[in-house]
Design a protein around this motif. Structure first.
Motif, PDB file in Angstrom:
ATOM      1  N   ALA A 101       5.902   1.748  19.678  1.00  0.00           N
ATOM      2  CA  ALA A 101       4.462   2.008  19.730  1.00  0.00           C
ATOM      3  C   ALA A 101       3.830   1.845  18.355  1.00  0.00           C
ATOM      4  O   ALA A 101       2.730   1.302  18.222  1.00  0.00           O
ATOM      5  CB  ALA A 101       4.199   3.406  20.280  1.00  0.00           C
ATOM      6  N   GLN A 102       4.526   2.301  17.321  1.00  0.00           N
ATOM      7  CA  GLN A 102       4.001   2.177  15.963  1.00  0.00           C
ATOM      8  C   GLN A 102       3.864   0.712  15.558  1.00  0.00           C
ATOM      9  O   GLN A 102       2.849   0.308  14.994  1.00  0.00           O
ATOM     10  CB  GLN A 102       4.915   2.901  14.982  1.00  0.00           C
ATOM     11  N   ARG A 103       4.874  -0.084  15.868  1.00  0.00           N
ATOM     12  CA  ARG A 103       4.820  -1.511  15.519  1.00  0.00           C
ATOM     13  C   ARG A 103       3.741  -2.234  16.305  1.00  0.00           C
ATOM     14  O   ARG A 103       3.052  -3.105  15.760  1.00  0.00           O
ATOM     15  CB  ARG A 103       6.186  -2.147  15.724  1.00  0.00           C
ATOM     16  N   SER A 104       3.586  -1.884  17.571  1.00  0.00           N
ATOM     17  CA  SER A 104       2.515  -2.487  18.372  1.00  0.00           C
ATOM     18  C   SER A 104       1.147  -2.084  17.845  1.00  0.00           C
ATOM     19  O   SER A 104       0.222  -2.903  17.792  1.00  0.00           O
ATOM     20  CB  SER A 104       2.644  -2.070  19.838  1.00  0.00           C
ATOM     21  N   TYR A 105       1.019  -0.829  17.431  1.00  0.00           N
ATOM     22  CA  TYR A 105      -0.232  -0.340  16.869  1.00  0.00           C
ATOM     23  C   TYR A 105      -0.566  -1.122  15.594  1.00  0.00           C
ATOM     24  O   TYR A 105      -1.696  -1.578  15.403  1.00  0.00           O
ATOM     25  CB  TYR A 105      -0.121   1.155  16.574  1.00  0.00           C
ATOM     26  N   GLU A 106       0.430  -1.287  14.728  1.00  0.00           N
ATOM     27  CA  GLU A 106       0.215  -2.020  13.477  1.00  0.00           C
ATOM     28  C   GLU A 106      -0.148  -3.477  13.743  1.00  0.00           C
ATOM     29  O   GLU A 106      -1.018  -4.040  13.065  1.00  0.00           O
ATOM     30  CB  GLU A 106       1.457  -1.941  12.595  1.00  0.00           C
ATOM     31  N   ALA A 107       0.484  -4.110  14.729  1.00  0.00           N
ATOM     32  CA  ALA A 107       0.168  -5.501  15.063  1.00  0.00           C
ATOM     33  C   ALA A 107      -1.264  -5.628  15.565  1.00  0.00           C
ATOM     34  O   ALA A 107      -1.985  -6.563  15.191  1.00  0.00           O
ATOM     35  CB  ALA A 107       1.146  -6.021  16.103  1.00  0.00           C
ATOM     36  N   ASN A 108      -1.692  -4.698  16.407  1.00  0.00           N
ATOM     37  CA  ASN A 108      -3.067  -4.737  16.909  1.00  0.00           C
ATOM     38  C   ASN A 108      -4.074  -4.435  15.814  1.00  0.00           C
ATOM     39  O   ASN A 108      -5.168  -5.003  15.794  1.00  0.00           O
ATOM     40  CB  ASN A 108      -3.227  -3.752  18.066  1.00  0.00           C
ATOM     41  N   LEU A 109      -3.707  -3.564  14.895  1.00  0.00           N
ATOM     42  CA  LEU A 109      -4.582  -3.275  13.768  1.00  0.00           C
ATOM     43  C   LEU A 109      -4.748  -4.509  12.881  1.00  0.00           C
ATOM     44  O   LEU A 109      -5.850  -4.816  12.422  1.00  0.00           O
ATOM     45  CB  LEU A 109      -4.027  -2.103  12.961  1.00  0.00           C
ATOM     46  N   LYS A 110      -3.661  -5.243  12.694  1.00  0.00           N
ATOM     47  CA  LYS A 110      -3.727  -6.465  11.897  1.00  0.00           C
ATOM     48  C   LYS A 110      -4.584  -7.521  12.600  1.00  0.00           C
ATOM     49  O   LYS A 110      -5.381  -8.213  11.963  1.00  0.00           O
ATOM     50  CB  LYS A 110      -2.319  -7.003  11.661  1.00  0.00           C
ATOM     51  N   MET A 111      -4.444  -7.621  13.931  1.00  0.00           N
ATOM     52  CA  MET A 111      -5.257  -8.567  14.690  1.00  0.00           C
ATOM     53  C   MET A 111      -6.739  -8.191  14.595  1.00  0.00           C
ATOM     54  O   MET A 111      -7.605  -9.053  14.424  1.00  0.00           O
ATOM     55  CB  MET A 111      -4.818  -8.592  16.148  1.00  0.00           C
ATOM     56  N   PHE A 112      -7.039  -6.904  14.680  1.00  0.00           N
ATOM     57  CA  PHE A 112      -8.415  -6.431  14.551  1.00  0.00           C
ATOM     58  C   PHE A 112      -8.974  -6.806  13.183  1.00  0.00           C
ATOM     59  O   PHE A 112     -10.085  -7.325  13.065  1.00  0.00           O
ATOM     60  CB  PHE A 112      -8.463  -4.908  14.752  1.00  0.00           C
ATOM     61  N   ASP A 113      -8.204  -6.549  12.142  1.00  0.00           N
ATOM     62  CA  ASP A 113      -8.650  -6.839  10.778  1.00  0.00           C
ATOM     63  C   ASP A 113      -8.859  -8.343  10.566  1.00  0.00           C
ATOM     64  O   ASP A 113      -9.841  -8.755   9.950  1.00  0.00           O
ATOM     65  CB  ASP A 113      -7.646  -6.291   9.763  1.00  0.00           C
ATOM     66  N   GLN A 114      -7.961  -9.162  11.101  1.00  0.00           N
ATOM     67  CA  GLN A 114      -8.116 -10.614  10.954  1.00  0.00           C
ATOM     68  C   GLN A 114      -9.347 -11.118  11.691  1.00  0.00           C
ATOM     69  O   GLN A 114     -10.070 -11.979  11.185  1.00  0.00           O
ATOM     70  CB  GLN A 114      -6.863 -11.332  11.442  1.00  0.00           C
ATOM     71  N   SER A 115      -9.612 -10.595  12.868  1.00  0.00           N
ATOM     72  CA  SER A 115     -10.819 -10.989  13.607  1.00  0.00           C
ATOM     73  C   SER A 115     -12.075 -10.590  12.850  1.00  0.00           C
ATOM     74  O   SER A 115     -13.041 -11.355  12.774  1.00  0.00           O
ATOM     75  CB  SER A 115     -10.833 -10.336  14.992  1.00  0.00           C
ATOM     76  N   ARG A 116     -12.043  -9.394  12.274  1.00  0.00           N
ATOM     77  CA  ARG A 116     -13.192  -8.935  11.494  1.00  0.00           C
ATOM     78  C   ARG A 116     -13.409  -9.808  10.270  1.00  0.00           C
ATOM     79  O   ARG A 116     -14.542 -10.204   9.956  1.00  0.00           O
ATOM     80  CB  ARG A 116     -12.974  -7.474  11.079  1.00  0.00           C
ATOM     81  N   GLN A 117     -12.342 -10.172   9.579  1.00  0.00           N
ATOM     82  CA  GLN A 117     -12.452 -11.033   8.402  1.00  0.00           C
ATOM     83  C   GLN A 117     -12.949 -12.425   8.774  1.00  0.00           C
ATOM     84  O   GLN A 117     -13.777 -13.006   8.066  1.00  0.00           O
ATOM     85  CB  GLN A 117     -11.101 -11.136   7.692  1.00  0.00           C
ATOM     86  N   MET A 118     -12.462 -12.956   9.903  1.00  0.00           N
ATOM     87  CA  MET A 118     -12.930 -14.279  10.335  1.00  0.00           C
ATOM     88  C   MET A 118     -14.409 -14.239  10.686  1.00  0.00           C
ATOM     89  O   MET A 118     -15.160 -15.169  10.363  1.00  0.00           O
ATOM     90  CB  MET A 118     -12.106 -14.754  11.533  1.00  0.00           C
ATOM     91  N   SER A 119     -14.846 -13.166  11.329  1.00  0.00           N
ATOM     92  CA  SER A 119     -16.250 -13.022  11.679  1.00  0.00           C
ATOM     93  C   SER A 119     -17.112 -12.928  10.418  1.00  0.00           C
ATOM     94  O   SER A 119     -18.172 -13.567  10.326  1.00  0.00           O
ATOM     95  CB  SER A 119     -16.441 -11.780  12.544  1.00  0.00           C
ATOM     96  N   SER A 120     -16.646 -12.180   9.424  1.00  0.00           N
ATOM     97  CA  SER A 120     -17.386 -12.063   8.160  1.00  0.00           C
ATOM     98  C   SER A 120     -17.449 -13.394   7.429  1.00  0.00           C
ATOM     99  O   SER A 120     -18.488 -13.770   6.879  1.00  0.00           O
ATOM    100  CB  SER A 120     -16.722 -11.024   7.258  1.00  0.00           C
ATOM    101  N   SER A 121     -16.343 -14.130   7.440  1.00  0.00           N
ATOM    102  CA  SER A 121     -16.322 -15.449   6.794  1.00  0.00           C
ATOM    103  C   SER A 121     -17.279 -16.407   7.478  1.00  0.00           C
ATOM    104  O   SER A 121     -17.958 -17.199   6.814  1.00  0.00           O
ATOM    105  CB  SER A 121     -14.910 -16.027   6.812  1.00  0.00           C
ATOM    106  N   LEU A 122     -17.326 -16.343   8.798  1.00  0.00           N
ATOM    107  CA  LEU A 122     -18.255 -17.198   9.534  1.00  0.00           C
ATOM    108  C   LEU A 122     -19.695 -16.859   9.185  1.00  0.00           C
ATOM    109  O   LEU A 122     -20.523 -17.757   8.971  1.00  0.00           O
ATOM    110  CB  LEU A 122     -18.026 -17.055  11.043  1.00  0.00           C
ATOM    111  N   MET A 123     -20.013 -15.584   9.076  1.00  0.00           N
ATOM    112  CA  MET A 123     -21.371 -15.180   8.703  1.00  0.00           C
ATOM    113  C   MET A 123     -21.733 -15.664   7.305  1.00  0.00           C
ATOM    114  O   MET A 123     -22.867 -16.091   7.064  1.00  0.00           O
ATOM    115  CB  MET A 123     -21.518 -13.657   8.786  1.00  0.00           C
ATOM    116  N   GLU A 124     -20.787 -15.611   6.397  1.00  0.00           N
ATOM    117  CA  GLU A 124     -21.020 -16.109   5.032  1.00  0.00           C
ATOM    118  C   GLU A 124     -21.288 -17.607   5.038  1.00  0.00           C
ATOM    119  O   GLU A 124     -22.166 -18.099   4.334  1.00  0.00           O
ATOM    120  CB  GLU A 124     -19.808 -15.791   4.138  1.00  0.00           C
ATOM    121  N   LEU A 125     -20.530 -18.347   5.870  1.00  0.00           N
ATOM    122  CA  LEU A 125     -20.757 -19.796   5.963  1.00  0.00           C
ATOM    123  C   LEU A 125     -22.116 -20.109   6.560  1.00  0.00           C
ATOM    124  O   LEU A 125     -22.792 -21.060   6.142  1.00  0.00           O
ATOM    125  CB  LEU A 125     -19.668 -20.447   6.798  1.00  0.00           C
TER     126      LEU A 125
END
Length: 128
Positions: A101-125
């Motif tokens: 459960a901890q590893r799955s939680y960390e993987a989903n947290l990383k996916m959330f963070d990457q999606s947020r970063q991609m969205s921010s990068s798109l807004m900057e572009l």
């Protein structure tokens, strides 16, 4: 809803589901020595939200296996033979479930963070 929003929503729901799983695993571990305690498990189910399939924690299920018989004639719950029922929690299974459960939680947290970063990068572009 954009693809970024869909990925954020999927990650968020998965984080909630793993959090519920971790909560019940910790309850099982803390009650491993409680007489008569039954192990709880949380199944995951897929549901439709806003036209998207997401994962969520289902209803808590109690393990039907009998707990171990413990011999202690002085225990208040002991029967005529001096035995009482312990919990049916296996600490090795609980530790393995907690790690998963901890590893799955960390993987989903990383996916959330990457999606947020991609969205921010798109807004900057788009601002340029």
């Amino acid at each position: 809803m954009s693809d970024f929003s869909h990925s954020l929503a999927a990650s968020t729901n998965a984080l909630r589901a793993q959090s519920a799983r971790l909560r019940h695993v910790s309850e099982n571990i803390s009650n491993a020595d409680t007489p008569g305690y039954r192990r709880k498990s949380v199944p995951f189910e897929t549901v439709q939200k806003n036209g998207q399939e997401v994962v969520q924690a289902g209803r808590v299920k109690l393990d039907r296996r009998d707990g171990s018989r413990i011999y202690d004639p002085g225990h208040p719950m002991a029967d005529d033979t001096g035995h009482y029922r312990g919990s049916n929690v296996d600490l090795m299974i609980e530790i393995a479930d907690a790690r998963e459960a901890q590893r799955s939680y960390e993987a989903n947290l990383k996916m959330f963070d990457q999606s947020r970063q991609m969205s921010s990068s798109l807004m900057e572009l788009l601002r340029k």
